[in-house]
Scaffold this active site. Structure first.
Site, PDB file in Angstrom:
ATOM      1  N   LYS A 245      55.866  24.477  44.236  1.00  8.11           N
ATOM      2  CA  LYS A 245      54.834  24.910  43.290  1.00  8.11           C
ATOM      3  C   LYS A 245      55.230  26.258  42.716  1.00  8.11           C
ATOM      4  O   LYS A 245      55.555  27.179  43.472  1.00  8.11           O
ATOM      5  CB  LYS A 245      53.486  25.056  43.999  1.00  8.11           C
ATOM      6  CG  LYS A 245      52.677  23.788  43.975  1.00  8.11           C
ATOM      7  CD  LYS A 245      51.219  24.121  44.252  1.00  8.11           C
ATOM      8  CE  LYS A 245      50.543  22.986  44.988  1.00  8.11           C
ATOM      9  NZ  LYS A 245      49.501  23.452  45.869  1.00  8.11           N
TER      10      LYS A 245
ATOM     11  N   ARG B 227      36.021  39.821  50.714  1.00  5.98           N
ATOM     12  CA  ARG B 227      35.304  40.495  49.636  1.00  5.98           C
ATOM     13  C   ARG B 227      33.814  40.186  49.692  1.00  5.98           C
ATOM     14  O   ARG B 227      32.986  41.024  49.421  1.00  5.98           O
ATOM     15  CB  ARG B 227      35.871  40.071  48.280  1.00  5.98           C
ATOM     16  CG  ARG B 227      37.147  40.798  47.943  1.00  5.98           C
ATOM     17  CD  ARG B 227      37.936  40.089  46.886  1.00  5.98           C
ATOM     18  NE  ARG B 227      38.457  38.828  47.396  1.00  5.98           N
ATOM     19  CZ  ARG B 227      39.318  38.060  46.754  1.00  5.98           C
ATOM     20  NH1 ARG B 227      39.732  38.416  45.548  1.00  5.98           N
ATOM     21  NH2 ARG B 227      39.773  36.949  47.279  1.00  5.98           N
TER      22      ARG B 227
HETATM   23  P1  ADP Z   1      45.379  33.582  49.387  1.00  7.85           P
HETATM   24  O1  ADP Z   1      45.992  32.783  48.298  1.00  7.85           O
HETATM   25  O2  ADP Z   1      45.852  33.238  50.757  1.00  7.85           O
HETATM   26  O3  ADP Z   1      43.886  33.773  49.316  1.00  7.85           O
HETATM   27  P2  ADP Z   1      45.705  36.216  48.305  1.00  7.85           P
HETATM   28  O4  ADP Z   1      47.029  36.776  47.958  1.00  7.85           O
HETATM   29  O5  ADP Z   1      44.775  35.929  47.179  1.00  7.85           O
HETATM   30  O6  ADP Z   1      46.021  34.978  49.196  1.00  7.85           O
HETATM   31  O7  ADP Z   1      44.964  37.174  49.327  1.00  7.85           O
HETATM   32  C1  ADP Z   1      45.489  37.486  50.578  1.00  7.85           C
HETATM   33  C2  ADP Z   1      44.420  38.086  51.460  1.00  7.85           C
HETATM   34  O8  ADP Z   1      43.871  39.246  50.867  1.00  7.85           O
HETATM   35  C3  ADP Z   1      43.230  37.191  51.714  1.00  7.85           C
HETATM   36  O9  ADP Z   1      42.761  37.458  53.010  1.00  7.85           O
HETATM   37  C4  ADP Z   1      42.222  37.650  50.696  1.00  7.85           C
HETATM   38  O10 ADP Z   1      40.900  37.345  51.086  1.00  7.85           O
HETATM   39  C5  ADP Z   1      42.474  39.117  50.727  1.00  7.85           C
HETATM   40  N1  ADP Z   1      42.074  39.802  49.491  1.00  7.85           N
HETATM   41  C6  ADP Z   1      42.312  39.432  48.229  1.00  7.85           C
HETATM   42  N2  ADP Z   1      41.786  40.305  47.356  1.00  7.85           N
HETATM   43  C7  ADP Z   1      41.168  41.256  48.091  1.00  7.85           C
HETATM   44  C8  ADP Z   1      40.402  42.435  47.778  1.00  7.85           C
HETATM   45  N3  ADP Z   1      40.170  42.783  46.523  1.00  7.85           N
HETATM   46  N4  ADP Z   1      39.930  43.166  48.818  1.00  7.85           N
HETATM   47  C9  ADP Z   1      40.164  42.793  50.087  1.00  7.85           C
HETATM   48  N5  ADP Z   1      40.857  41.700  50.441  1.00  7.85           N
HETATM   49  C10 ADP Z   1      41.362  40.934  49.467  1.00  7.85           C
END
Ligand code: ADP
Length: 163
Positions: A41, A91
């Site tokens: 992907k 969040r």
């Molecule tokens: P995934 O695709 O596994 O959700 P992400 O890269 O979007 O991965 O996020 C990785 C981690 O960081 C997850 O635990 C997500 O909940 C957390 N996360 C994402 N954005 C935020 C934020 N703004 N504040 C705190 N934690 C966050």
């Protein structure tokens, strides 16, 4: 020696991720930021670029490592890096539902513990998808991705700037 694995897509890393990484590094001896991805992907950024942005973001933090885990269960990634716990950022409610389900399943599958860290109010509205959307139309990522990686992220996520 306590090790935490902080997994995610990091496509791209945001100030929300950065905050969690910094707080985790103060709690654990070693924090591994793991880019979990499916090689079949395509994300917005290549895994190499996601890792480069993470390395730039965490430069100067001595107990952090950036790693990539292609195509595997989170519990397998945790086993490979000898993690005592998996760390996830929360969040709000929307994150919590899914995270609780995943945490329970990972504990049942392999006895892996998950710790959830509450995001600060300032980063609640920040996400990788918001960053991708803004950059796609040439907008500024100031305050959304770490300032040290902003220029690269804006360029790499803007179709006009892709090389
Ligand atoms: P995934 O695709 O596994 O959700 P992400 O890269 O979007 O991965 O996020 C990785 C981690 O960081 C997850 O635990 C997500 O909940 C957390 N996360 C994402 N954005 C935020 C934020 N703004 N504040 C705190 N934690 C966050």
């Amino acid at each position: 020696m306590r090790t935490a694995l902080y997994p995610g897509s990091f496509d791209p890393v945001t100030v929300g991720h950065e905050e969690i990484i910094r707080r985790a590094c103060a709690l654990f001896d070693r924090v591994i930021v793991g880019v979990l991805y499916n090689p079949n992907k395509q994300g917005a950024l290549t895994v190499e670029r996601r890792m480069e942005l993470l390395r730039d973001t965490t430069e100067g933090i001595s107990n952090v490592e950036i790693a990539a885990f292609p195509d595997m269960l989170l519990v397998e990634a945790a086993r490979r890096c000898g993690a005592d716990a998996v760390l996830r950022g929360l969040r709000g409610q929307a994150d919590a539902e899914m995270e609780l389900q995943m945490a329970r399943m990972n504990r049942r599958l392999a006895g892996v513990e998950t710790l959830m860290m509450a995001s600060s109010p300032e980063t609640v509205a920040v996400s990788s998808s918001v960053a991708r959307e803004i950059a796609r139309f040439g907008g500024s990522l100031r305050g959304i991705v770490p300032e040290t990686v902003r220029e690269k992220a804006e360029k790499w996520l803007n179709p006009a700037g892709k090389d």
